[in-house]
Design a protein around this motif. Structure first.
Motif, short mmCIF file in Angstrom:
data_model
loop_
_atom_site.label_atom_id
_atom_site.label_comp_id
_atom_site.label_asym_id
_atom_site.label_seq_id
_atom_site.Cartn_x
_atom_site.Cartn_y
_atom_site.Cartn_z
N PHE A 126 -3.29 24.02 -11.49
CA PHE A 126 -4.03 22.86 -11.01
C PHE A 126 -3.16 21.62 -10.83
N TRP A 127 -2.45 21.21 -11.87
CA TRP A 127 -1.72 19.93 -11.81
C TRP A 127 -0.63 19.95 -10.74
N PHE A 128 0.12 21.03 -10.69
CA PHE A 128 1.18 21.12 -9.68
C PHE A 128 0.58 21.18 -8.27
N THR A 129 -0.51 21.90 -8.13
CA THR A 129 -1.17 22.01 -6.82
C THR A 129 -1.75 20.67 -6.40
N TRP A 130 -2.33 19.93 -7.34
CA TRP A 130 -2.83 18.60 -7.01
C TRP A 130 -1.68 17.72 -6.54
N LEU A 131 -0.56 17.79 -7.25
CA LEU A 131 0.62 17.00 -6.88
C LEU A 131 1.10 17.34 -5.46
N THR A 132 1.21 18.62 -5.16
CA THR A 132 1.75 19.01 -3.85
C THR A 132 0.76 18.75 -2.71
N THR A 133 -0.52 19.01 -2.94
CA THR A 133 -1.51 18.74 -1.88
C THR A 133 -1.65 17.23 -1.67
N ALA A 134 -1.61 16.48 -2.76
CA ALA A 134 -1.70 15.01 -2.65
C ALA A 134 -0.48 14.45 -1.93
N ALA A 135 0.69 15.01 -2.20
CA ALA A 135 1.91 14.55 -1.53
C ALA A 135 1.84 14.82 -0.03
N GLY A 136 1.36 15.99 0.34
CA GLY A 136 1.21 16.32 1.76
C GLY A 136 0.19 15.42 2.44
N GLU A 137 -0.92 15.19 1.77
CA GLU A 137 -1.97 14.33 2.33
C GLU A 137 -1.49 12.89 2.45
N PHE A 138 -0.82 12.40 1.42
CA PHE A 138 -0.30 11.03 1.45
C PHE A 138 0.68 10.85 2.60
N THR A 139 1.57 11.81 2.78
CA THR A 139 2.56 11.72 3.84
C THR A 139 1.89 11.65 5.21
N VAL A 140 0.97 12.55 5.47
CA VAL A 140 0.28 12.57 6.77
C VAL A 140 -0.52 11.29 6.98
N MET A 141 -1.24 10.86 5.97
CA MET A 141 -2.06 9.66 6.11
C MET A 141 -1.19 8.40 6.26
N ALA A 142 -0.09 8.33 5.53
CA ALA A 142 0.80 7.17 5.63
C ALA A 142 1.46 7.10 7.01
N VAL A 143 1.92 8.24 7.51
CA VAL A 143 2.49 8.28 8.86
C VAL A 143 1.40 7.99 9.89
N GLY A 144 0.18 8.36 9.58
CA GLY A 144 -0.93 8.14 10.50
C GLY A 144 -1.30 6.68 10.69
N ILE A 145 -0.97 5.83 9.74
CA ILE A 145 -1.32 4.41 9.86
C ILE A 145 -0.68 3.78 11.10
N PRO A 146 0.65 3.82 11.25
CA PRO A 146 1.21 3.20 12.46
C PRO A 146 0.81 3.93 13.75
N VAL A 147 0.60 5.23 13.66
CA VAL A 147 0.17 5.99 14.85
C VAL A 147 -1.21 5.51 15.30
N MET A 148 -2.14 5.42 14.38
CA MET A 148 -3.50 5.00 14.73
C MET A 148 -3.54 3.53 15.15
N LEU A 149 -2.70 2.70 14.53
CA LEU A 149 -2.63 1.30 14.95
C LEU A 149 -2.09 1.17 16.37
N ALA A 150 -1.11 2.00 16.71
CA ALA A 150 -0.56 1.99 18.08
C ALA A 150 -1.62 2.43 19.08
N ILE A 151 -2.37 3.45 18.74
CA ILE A 151 -3.46 3.90 19.62
C ILE A 151 -4.52 2.80 19.75
N HIS A 152 -4.81 2.15 18.63
CA HIS A 152 -5.82 1.08 18.63
C HIS A 152 -5.40 -0.09 19.53
N LYS A 153 -4.10 -0.34 19.62
CA LYS A 153 -3.62 -1.41 20.51
C LYS A 153 -3.94 -1.10 21.97
N ARG A 154 -3.86 0.17 22.33
CA ARG A 154 -4.12 0.59 23.72
C ARG A 154 -5.60 0.82 24.00
#
Length: 161
Positions: A126-154
């Motif tokens: 559980f703990w290791f899986t939570w860490l790895t899934t959370a890391a993957g989710e955080f990475t995608v969501m963090a990268v998604g912030i500037p991507v979605m903001l750029a789309i929002h500008k257009r």
């Protein structure tokens, strides 16, 4: 809900599925590096995106998940819970970037539900899986912030649906 909103949510669900299909080998592991998760940030712009996101998650899990029954409960449930928390907190956070940061943290934290799912389905720790899934989710969501903001500008994502 008007026809325009229904159609746009259908398109959003289709985009979620298409992006998930491309990265399928990385989207259902103990890392959960699902690029389509950046669409979760749309909820920050307008709560009407809720239906398209949830439908996209549901159909993606139905079509591509190696553990369909678990993913339809835990995966869709995690998305619904996280989106509803973000909708609720948006009332108190006026900044779009602030709401996106909260959304990122909410989705990252609630990955414990996916860790429970993977623990039940594959006996992954559980703990290791939570860490790895959370890391993957955080990475995608963090990268998604500037991507979605750029789309929002257009395209004004607040008024699109």
């Amino acid at each position: 809900m008007n026809t325009r909103t229904i159609v746009r949510n259908g398109i959003l669900a289709a985009l979620y599925i298409a992006v998930s299909a491309v990265i399928q080998p990385f989207g259902f592991t103990n890392v959960q590096f699902r690029v389509s998760e950046m669409f979760n940030h749309l909820i920050v712009f307008n709560k009407k995106y809720f239906f398209g996101i949830v439908l996209g998650v549901f159909l993606t899990n139905l079509l591509f998940s190696p553990m369909v029954a678990y993913d339809l409960v835990f995966g869709v449930g995690q998305s619904v819970i996280s989106l509803l928390i973000t909708i609720f907190t948006a009332k108190y956070i006026k900044s779009i970037i602030g709401r996106m940061l909260v959304n990122t943290l909410v989705f990252t934290f609630t990955m414990f539900l996916i860790a429970i799912e993977l623990n039940l389905a594959f006996q992954l720790p559980f703990w290791f899986t939570w860490l790895t899934t959370a890391a993957g989710e955080f990475t995608v969501m963090a990268v998604g912030i500037p991507v979605m903001l750029a789309i929002h500008k257009r395209v004004n994502l607040e008024k699109l649906v």
